[in-house]
Scaffold this active site. Structure first.
Site, PDB file in Angstrom:
ATOM      1  N   GLY A   1       0.508  -0.876   0.122  1.00 53.90           N
ATOM      2  CA  GLY A   1       0.348   0.408  -0.066  1.00 53.90           C
ATOM      3  C   GLY A   1       0.841   1.084   0.420  1.00 53.90           C
TER       4      GLY A   1
ATOM      5  CE  LYS B   1       2.919  -4.557   8.379  1.00 54.53           C
ATOM      6  NZ  LYS B   1       4.488  -4.651   7.367  1.00 54.53           N
TER       7      LYS B   1
ATOM      8  CD  GLU C   1      -6.710   0.655   3.024  1.00 51.26           C
ATOM      9  OE1 GLU C   1      -5.897   0.937   4.306  1.00 51.26           O
ATOM     10  OE2 GLU C   1      -5.836   2.002   2.711  1.00 51.26           O
TER      11      GLU C   1
ATOM     12  CB  ILE D   1      -7.273 -10.636   8.750  1.00 51.61           C
ATOM     13  CG1 ILE D   1      -7.365 -10.255   7.587  1.00 51.61           C
ATOM     14  CG2 ILE D   1      -7.685 -12.242   9.432  1.00 51.61           C
ATOM     15  CD1 ILE D   1      -5.958 -11.374   6.223  1.00 51.61           C
TER      16      ILE D   1
ATOM     17  CG  HIS E   1      -5.112 -14.719  12.341  1.00 50.59           C
ATOM     18  ND1 HIS E   1      -5.566 -15.299  13.051  1.00 50.59           N
ATOM     19  CD2 HIS E   1      -4.470 -14.426  11.728  1.00 50.59           C
ATOM     20  CE1 HIS E   1      -4.876 -16.536  13.654  1.00 50.59           C
ATOM     21  NE2 HIS E   1      -3.640 -16.587  12.643  1.00 50.59           N
TER      22      HIS E   1
ATOM     23  NE  ARG F   1     -16.470   3.890  10.304  1.00 50.80           N
ATOM     24  CZ  ARG F   1     -15.504   4.652   9.426  1.00 50.80           C
ATOM     25  NH1 ARG F   1     -15.434   5.603   8.724  1.00 50.80           N
ATOM     26  NH2 ARG F   1     -14.171   4.220   9.936  1.00 50.80           N
TER      27      ARG F   1
ATOM     28  CE  LYS G   1     -17.295   8.501  10.455  1.00 49.51           C
ATOM     29  NZ  LYS G   1     -18.334   8.610  11.661  1.00 49.51           N
TER      30      LYS G   1
ATOM     31  CG  PHE H   1     -11.806  10.569  11.439  1.00 53.55           C
ATOM     32  CD1 PHE H   1     -12.333  10.351  11.922  1.00 53.55           C
ATOM     33  CD2 PHE H   1     -11.434   9.887  10.245  1.00 53.55           C
ATOM     34  CE1 PHE H   1     -13.620   9.176  12.131  1.00 53.55           C
ATOM     35  CE2 PHE H   1     -12.459   8.696  10.309  1.00 53.55           C
ATOM     36  CZ  PHE H   1     -13.169   8.407  11.378  1.00 53.55           C
TER      37      PHE H   1
HETATM   38  C1  LIG Z   1     -12.033  -0.850   9.099  1.00 51.90           C
HETATM   39  C2  LIG Z   1     -10.942   0.908   8.320  1.00 51.90           C
HETATM   40  C3  LIG Z   1     -11.925   1.792   8.394  1.00 51.90           C
HETATM   41  C4  LIG Z   1     -11.658   2.474   7.399  1.00 51.90           C
HETATM   42  N1  LIG Z   1     -11.898   4.559   8.106  1.00 51.90           N
HETATM   43  C5  LIG Z   1     -11.519   4.961   7.089  1.00 51.90           C
HETATM   44  C6  LIG Z   1     -12.253   6.227   7.135  1.00 51.90           C
HETATM   45  O1  LIG Z   1     -13.205   6.334   7.348  1.00 51.90           O
HETATM   46  N2  LIG Z   1     -11.565   7.671   6.256  1.00 51.90           N
HETATM   47  C7  LIG Z   1      -9.850   7.389   5.531  1.00 51.90           C
HETATM   48  O2  LIG Z   1      -9.847   8.294   5.916  1.00 51.90           O
HETATM   49  N3  LIG Z   1      -9.735   6.043   6.427  1.00 51.90           N
HETATM   50  C8  LIG Z   1     -10.144   4.937   6.546  1.00 51.90           C
HETATM   51  N4  LIG Z   1      -9.500   3.714   7.110  1.00 51.90           N
HETATM   52  C9  LIG Z   1      -8.316   3.353   6.233  1.00 51.90           C
HETATM   53  C10 LIG Z   1      -6.951   3.935   6.685  1.00 51.90           C
HETATM   54  O3  LIG Z   1      -6.710   5.390   6.416  1.00 51.90           O
HETATM   55  C11 LIG Z   1      -6.054   3.371   5.924  1.00 51.90           C
HETATM   56  O4  LIG Z   1      -5.785   1.729   6.083  1.00 51.90           O
HETATM   57  C12 LIG Z   1      -4.725   3.480   5.984  1.00 51.90           C
HETATM   58  O5  LIG Z   1      -4.554   5.021   5.045  1.00 51.90           O
HETATM   59  C13 LIG Z   1      -3.768   2.785   5.614  1.00 51.90           C
HETATM   60  O6  LIG Z   1      -3.462   2.909   4.383  1.00 51.90           O
HETATM   61  P1  LIG Z   1      -2.275   1.889   3.487  1.00 51.90           P
HETATM   62  O7  LIG Z   1      -2.375   0.061   3.194  1.00 51.90           O
HETATM   63  O8  LIG Z   1      -1.687   2.645   2.798  1.00 51.90           O
HETATM   64  O9  LIG Z   1      -0.625   2.620   3.855  1.00 51.90           O
HETATM   65  C14 LIG Z   1      -9.838   2.519   7.218  1.00 51.90           C
HETATM   66  C15 LIG Z   1      -9.478   1.926   7.234  1.00 51.90           C
HETATM   67  C16 LIG Z   1     -10.054   0.134   7.480  1.00 51.90           C
HETATM   68  C17 LIG Z   1      -9.469  -1.392   7.659  1.00 51.90           C
HETATM   69  N1  LIG Z   2      -3.988  -8.790  10.355  1.00 47.88           N
HETATM   70  C1  LIG Z   2      -3.030  -8.508   9.775  1.00 47.88           C
HETATM   71  N2  LIG Z   2      -4.367  -8.048   8.796  1.00 47.88           N
HETATM   72  C2  LIG Z   2      -3.848  -7.899   7.454  1.00 47.88           C
HETATM   73  N3  LIG Z   2      -3.015  -7.309   7.299  1.00 47.88           N
HETATM   74  C3  LIG Z   2      -1.547  -7.944   8.044  1.00 47.88           C
HETATM   75  C4  LIG Z   2      -2.175  -8.376   9.038  1.00 47.88           C
HETATM   76  N4  LIG Z   2      -1.065  -9.233   9.809  1.00 47.88           N
HETATM   77  C5  LIG Z   2      -0.055  -8.595   8.943  1.00 47.88           C
HETATM   78  N5  LIG Z   2      -0.346  -7.916   7.435  1.00 47.88           N
HETATM   79  C6  LIG Z   2       0.143  -7.592   7.069  1.00 47.88           C
HETATM   80  O1  LIG Z   2       0.852  -6.269   6.866  1.00 47.88           O
HETATM   81  C7  LIG Z   2       0.677  -6.352   5.591  1.00 47.88           C
HETATM   82  C8  LIG Z   2       0.142  -4.479   5.345  1.00 47.88           C
HETATM   83  O2  LIG Z   2       0.420  -3.391   6.292  1.00 47.88           O
HETATM   84  P1  LIG Z   2       0.119  -1.766   6.509  1.00 47.88           P
HETATM   85  O3  LIG Z   2       0.764  -1.333   7.291  1.00 47.88           O
HETATM   86  O4  LIG Z   2      -1.773  -1.459   5.850  1.00 47.88           O
HETATM   87  O5  LIG Z   2       1.020  -1.416   4.546  1.00 47.88           O
HETATM   88  P2  LIG Z   2       0.601  -1.492   3.683  1.00 47.88           P
HETATM   89  O6  LIG Z   2       1.548   0.360   3.011  1.00 47.88           O
HETATM   90  O7  LIG Z   2       2.365  -2.110   2.732  1.00 47.88           O
HETATM   91  O8  LIG Z   2      -0.799  -2.305   3.112  1.00 47.88           O
HETATM   92  C9  LIG Z   2      -0.605  -6.325   5.069  1.00 47.88           C
HETATM   93  O9  LIG Z   2       0.036  -6.927   3.464  1.00 47.88           O
HETATM   94  C10 LIG Z   2      -0.124  -8.527   5.069  1.00 47.88           C
HETATM   95  O10 LIG Z   2       1.238  -8.859   4.779  1.00 47.88           O
HETATM   96 MG   LIG Z   3      -2.064  -1.653   4.167  1.00 47.37          MG
END
Ligand SMILES: Cc1cc2nc3c(=O)[nH]c(=O)nc-3n(C[C@H](O)[C@H](O)[C@H](O)COP(=O)(O)O)c2cc1C
Ligand SMILES: Nc1ncnc2c1ncn2[C@@H]1O[C@H](COP(=O)(O)OP(=O)(O)O)[C@@H](O)[C@H]1O
Ligand SMILES: [Mg+2]
Length: 155
Positions: free
Chosen positions: A15, A21, A79, A82, A84, A104, A107, A109
Site C-alpha cells: 500500500g 502496522k 484494504e 483481518i 487475527h 458506514r 469519513k 477526521f
Molecule cells: C475498518 C477501517 C475503516 C477505515 N475508515 C477510514 C475512514 O473513515 N476514513 C479514512 O480516511 N480512512 C479510513 N481507513 C483507511 C486508513 O486510512 C488506511 O488503512 C490507512 O491509510 C493505511 O493505508 P496503507 O495500507 O496504504 O498504509 C479505514 C481502514 C479500515 C481498515
Molecule cells: N491481521 C492482518 N491484517 C492485514 N494485514 C496483515 C495482518 N497481519 C500482518 N499483515 C501484513 O501487513 C501488511 C499491511 O500492512 P500496512 O502497514 O497496511 O502496509 P501497506 O501500506 O503495504 O498495506 C499486509 O499486506 C500483510 O502482509
Molecule cells: Mg495496507
C-alpha cells in the site's frame, strides 16, 4: 447493497506504507485490477466479512473501500484488516474475502487518534455482527475451500 455477499480474491500488494502496522491496524491491500472489477454499485465505505490467506483458516475481517478522505488518496483502494495475529507478512499471497455487510461511509477526521478509534469501533462492531447465524454460515462457504498447494518435493 444488492451485491452482498460479495466474494473476491486477489494478490496482496504494497500500500502507501503509511504505517498502519505501526498504528496496530495493518491492512492487506488489493491491486488496482481487483478494485476496477468491483460492481459499479458497490459504494465506497467500510464493510465487514470473512477472509483467508491462501488455503489458511477463515477469520473475521473489516474492509475499507474508497479514497481514504483523511489522507486524500487520488486512487481508490480496497484494504482488509483481518482480526487475527499472523506470524509474518503475506505480501504476494492470495487473499480471499467474502464481504457480508456494510458498516458506514468513509469519513474525514480531525486527528489521527480519532481515525484510529473509529477503526477500532468498526472492528468491535464487525466482531459482534459476524456472530449472527446468517453471517456465521458464510464462513463455511465453498468459496473458502481453496485446495492446499500440491507438495512439490514428493512424487
Ligand atoms: C475498518 C477501517 C475503516 C477505515 N475508515 C477510514 C475512514 O473513515 N476514513 C479514512 O480516511 N480512512 C479510513 N481507513 C483507511 C486508513 O486510512 C488506511 O488503512 C490507512 O491509510 C493505511 O493505508 P496503507 O495500507 O496504504 O498504509 C479505514 C481502514 C479500515 C481498515
Ligand atoms: N491481521 C492482518 N491484517 C492485514 N494485514 C496483515 C495482518 N497481519 C500482518 N499483515 C501484513 O501487513 C501488511 C499491511 O500492512 P500496512 O502497514 O497496511 O502496509 P501497506 O501500506 O503495504 O498495506 C499486509 O499486506 C500483510 O502482509
Ligand atoms: Mg495496507
Amino acid at each position: 447493497m444488492r451485491h452482498l455477499p460479495y466474494f473476491c480474491r486477489g494478490q496482496v500488494v504494497r500500500g502507501f506504507g503509511r504505517g498502519s502496522k505501526q498504528l496496530g491496524i495493518p491492512t492487506a491491500n488489493f491491486p488496482e485490477q481487483v478494485i476496477d472489477n468491483l460492481p459499479a454499485d458497490v459504494s465506497t465505505g467500510i464493510y465487514y466479512g470473512w477472509a483467508s490467506v491462501g488455503s489458511g483458516d477463515v477469520h473475521k475481517m473489516v474492509v475499507s473501500i474508497g479514497w481514504n478522505p483523511y489522507y486524500k488518496n487520488t486512487k481508490k483502494s480496497m484494504e482488509t484488516h483481518i482480526m487475527h495475529t499472523f506470524k509474518e507478512d503475506f505480501y504476494g499471497e492470495i487473499l480471499n474475502v467474502a464481504i457480508v455487510g456494510y458498516l458506514r461511509p468513509e469519513k474525514n477526521f480531525d486527528s489521527l487518534e480519532s481515525l484510529i478509534s473509529a477503526i477500532q469501533g468498526d472492528i468491535e462492531e464487525a466482531k459482534k455482527r459476524l456472530d449472527l447465524p446468517e453471517h456465521l454460515k458464510l464462513k463455511e462457504d465453498n468459496f473458502f475451500q481453496v485446495p492446499k498447494s500440491k507438495i512439490m518435493n514428493g512424487h
